[in-house]
Design a protein around this motif. Structure first.
Motif, PDB file in Angstrom:
ATOM      1  N   PRO A  44      53.966  15.704  23.013  1.00 27.63           N
ATOM      2  CA  PRO A  44      53.348  14.724  24.166  1.00 27.63           C
ATOM      3  C   PRO A  44      52.046  15.372  24.364  1.00 27.63           C
ATOM      4  CG  PRO A  44      55.590  15.631  24.769  1.00 27.63           C
ATOM      5  CD  PRO A  44      55.306  16.453  23.427  1.00 27.63           C
ATOM      6  N   VAL A  45      51.116  14.662  24.983  1.00 28.16           N
ATOM      7  CA  VAL A  45      49.928  15.012  25.336  1.00 28.16           C
ATOM      8  C   VAL A  45      49.734  15.143  26.879  1.00 28.16           C
ATOM      9  CG1 VAL A  45      47.538  14.100  25.370  1.00 28.16           C
ATOM     10  CG2 VAL A  45      48.878  13.966  23.303  1.00 28.16           C
ATOM     11  N   CYS A  92      56.082  23.432  28.052  1.00 29.88           N
ATOM     12  CA  CYS A  92      55.116  22.696  29.202  1.00 29.88           C
ATOM     13  C   CYS A  92      56.135  22.819  30.354  1.00 29.88           C
ATOM     14  CB  CYS A  92      54.816  21.243  28.754  1.00 29.88           C
ATOM     15  SG  CYS A  92      53.984  20.428  29.948  1.00 29.88           S
ATOM     16  N   SER A 128      36.826  24.289  30.468  1.00 26.37           N
ATOM     17  CA  SER A 128      36.751  23.361  29.306  1.00 26.37           C
ATOM     18  C   SER A 128      35.755  22.121  29.615  1.00 26.37           C
ATOM     19  CB  SER A 128      38.158  22.727  29.333  1.00 26.37           C
ATOM     20  OG  SER A 128      39.242  23.960  29.240  1.00 26.37           O
ATOM     21  N   TYR A 132      38.511  21.132  33.128  1.00 25.23           N
ATOM     22  CA  TYR A 132      39.774  22.167  33.401  1.00 25.23           C
ATOM     23  C   TYR A 132      39.207  23.418  33.574  1.00 25.23           C
ATOM     24  CZ  TYR A 132      44.520  23.145  32.667  1.00 25.23           C
ATOM     25  OH  TYR A 132      45.969  23.702  32.859  1.00 25.23           O
ATOM     26  N   HIS A 161      44.797  16.708  21.440  1.00 26.82           N
ATOM     27  CA  HIS A 161      45.483  18.038  21.696  1.00 26.82           C
ATOM     28  C   HIS A 161      44.428  18.817  21.956  1.00 26.82           C
ATOM     29  CE1 HIS A 161      49.689  16.765  21.272  1.00 26.82           C
ATOM     30  NE2 HIS A 161      49.475  16.096  20.077  1.00 26.82           N
ATOM     31  N   GLY A 177      46.798  27.430  28.516  1.00 28.12           N
ATOM     32  CA  GLY A 177      45.995  27.395  27.469  1.00 28.12           C
ATOM     33  C   GLY A 177      44.916  26.306  27.520  1.00 28.12           C
ATOM     34  N   LYS A 179      42.681  23.568  26.766  1.00 22.55           N
ATOM     35  CA  LYS A 179      42.234  22.567  25.778  1.00 22.55           C
ATOM     36  C   LYS A 179      40.616  22.367  25.716  1.00 22.55           C
ATOM     37  CE  LYS A 179      44.761  18.745  25.358  1.00 22.55           C
ATOM     38  NZ  LYS A 179      45.912  17.719  25.706  1.00 22.55           N
ATOM     39  N   PHE A 180      40.262  21.969  24.860  1.00 23.21           N
ATOM     40  CA  PHE A 180      38.650  21.737  24.733  1.00 23.21           C
ATOM     41  C   PHE A 180      37.784  22.983  25.280  1.00 23.21           C
ATOM     42  CE2 PHE A 180      41.013  17.941  26.243  1.00 23.21           C
ATOM     43  CZ  PHE A 180      41.150  17.165  25.410  1.00 23.21           C
ATOM     44  N   TRP A 195      44.848  23.984  37.977  1.00 25.12           N
ATOM     45  CA  TRP A 195      46.164  23.922  38.593  1.00 25.12           C
ATOM     46  C   TRP A 195      46.670  25.074  39.412  1.00 25.12           C
ATOM     47  CZ3 TRP A 195      47.653  18.959  38.899  1.00 25.12           C
ATOM     48  CH2 TRP A 195      47.604  18.109  37.898  1.00 25.12           C
TER      49      TRP A 195
HETATM   50  N1  LIG Z   1      41.136  21.056  29.119  1.00 24.04           N
HETATM   51  C1  LIG Z   1      42.524  20.968  29.474  1.00 24.04           C
HETATM   52  N2  LIG Z   1      43.428  21.933  28.918  1.00 24.04           N
HETATM   53  C2  LIG Z   1      44.676  21.753  29.312  1.00 24.04           C
HETATM   54  C3  LIG Z   1      45.089  20.699  29.867  1.00 24.04           C
HETATM   55  C4  LIG Z   1      44.116  19.775  30.472  1.00 24.04           C
HETATM   56  O1  LIG Z   1      44.494  18.839  31.104  1.00 24.04           O
HETATM   57  N3  LIG Z   1      42.844  20.133  30.227  1.00 24.04           N
HETATM   58  N4  LIG Z   1      46.402  20.576  30.276  1.00 24.04           N
HETATM   59  C5  LIG Z   1      47.420  21.600  30.051  1.00 24.04           C
HETATM   60  C6  LIG Z   1      48.715  21.257  29.956  1.00 24.04           C
HETATM   61  S1  LIG Z   1      49.216  20.856  31.639  1.00 24.04           S
HETATM   62  C7  LIG Z   1      49.507  21.545  29.069  1.00 24.04           C
HETATM   63  S2  LIG Z   1      51.219  21.251  29.198  1.00 24.04           S
HETATM   64  C8  LIG Z   1      48.829  21.607  27.722  1.00 24.04           C
HETATM   65  C9  LIG Z   1      49.328  20.111  27.201  1.00 24.04           C
HETATM   66  O2  LIG Z   1      48.790  20.365  25.762  1.00 24.04           O
HETATM   67  P1  LIG Z   1      49.045  19.066  24.764  1.00 24.04           P
HETATM   68  O3  LIG Z   1      48.284  18.027  25.287  1.00 24.04           O
HETATM   69  O4  LIG Z   1      48.494  19.464  23.367  1.00 24.04           O
HETATM   70  O5  LIG Z   1      50.568  18.802  24.696  1.00 24.04           O
HETATM   71  O6  LIG Z   1      47.490  21.763  27.862  1.00 24.04           O
HETATM   72  C10 LIG Z   1      46.924  22.558  29.106  1.00 24.04           C
HETATM   73  N5  LIG Z   1      45.572  22.436  28.790  1.00 24.04           N
END
Ligand SMILES: Nc1nc2c(c(=O)[nH]1)N[C@H]1C(S)=C(S)[C@@H](COP(=O)(O)O)O[C@H]1N2
Ligand SMILES: [Mo]
Length: 213
Positions: A44-45, A92, A128, A132, A161, A177, A179-180, A195
């Protein structure tokens, strides 16, 4: 978009993903599946409703804060650093887990050695390209399974992802963790991330079900 709209959008997205791709198979292996989690074979994303497109030519990773050597790495410089492989499980907070994720990238400890944080630095704040942020105690980042991944299952980390590069901290819920990933700041005092200021647990240990504060 306002922050509230971001959250609503993300929650709707999560519901949609869950409805679509998640196989709700509860596994007997209590040793491997943290409490309250279900195994999925999909991926899932989850995001804030924004998946920024960052060209490699524009991508930079900044290491700053309480460090002797503030550093900005280009894509080429980042990829010239030693690369490591790690296979880990992904948990997650929305209750799905994915086993055996094969990541490749740069170990957090390599960046730590580059930036040379001051001994007073005890916390890490990740930022990010999508706005984020998340925070983790430095000690948790220094495990050898923590990496800034540029590859998943042998392919570049996709945009959805978190590519070009995303942070993987297998021992914590996946929201820790980024992303970006764009910046890693070393701090003496803890600073809550996106969060974490919205009620998610600051410690985020899936084995203790530390979901919400
Ligand atoms: N930059 C960034 N990183 C993020 C998020 C996001 O919204 N933005 N969501 C987080 C959450 S809540 C989860 S569960 C994972 C999801 O990674 P996926 O989308 O590769 O499953 O990334 C995390 N890192
Ligand atoms: Mo999440």
């Amino acid at each position: 978009m306002s922050k509230d709209r971001y959250i609503e959008a993300k929650q709707r997205w999560a519901e949609k993903q869950k409805a679509r791709g998640v196989t709700a198979r509860t596994v007997a292996s209590a040793d491997r599946l943290p409490p309250g989690q279900k195994l999925t074979n999909g991926f899932p994303v989850l995001d804030l409703g924004v998946q920024p497109a960052i060209a490699h030519a524009e991508w930079q990773l900044t290491l700053n804060g309480l460090v002797a050597k503030p550093t900005t790495l280009s894509w080429a410089e980042f990829n010239a650093l030693p690369q490591v492989d790690d296979v880990s499980d992904f948990h997650c907070v929305t209750t799905w887990s994915k086993y055996d994720c094969h990541w490749r990238g740069v170990a957090f400890t390599t960046l730590y050695e580059l930036a040379q944080p001051d001994p007073a630095a005890k916390y890490v704040y990740f930022t990010s390209y999508d706005g984020y942020s998340t925070n983790v105690p430095l000690a948790s980042c220094l495990d050898d399974d923590v990496l800034i991944a540029t590859s998943f299952a042998g392919e570049p980390v996709s945009r959805e992802h978190g590519g070009p590069a995303r942070v993987i901290i297998p021992k914590l819920y996946a929201w820790k963790g980024a992303k970006f990933v764009q910046g890693i700041t070393f701090l003496a005092e803890d600073k809550l991330g996106f969060w974490e200021v919205r009620g998610y647990s600051n410690t985020a240990d899936p084995w203790k079900e530390e979901r919400y504060a």
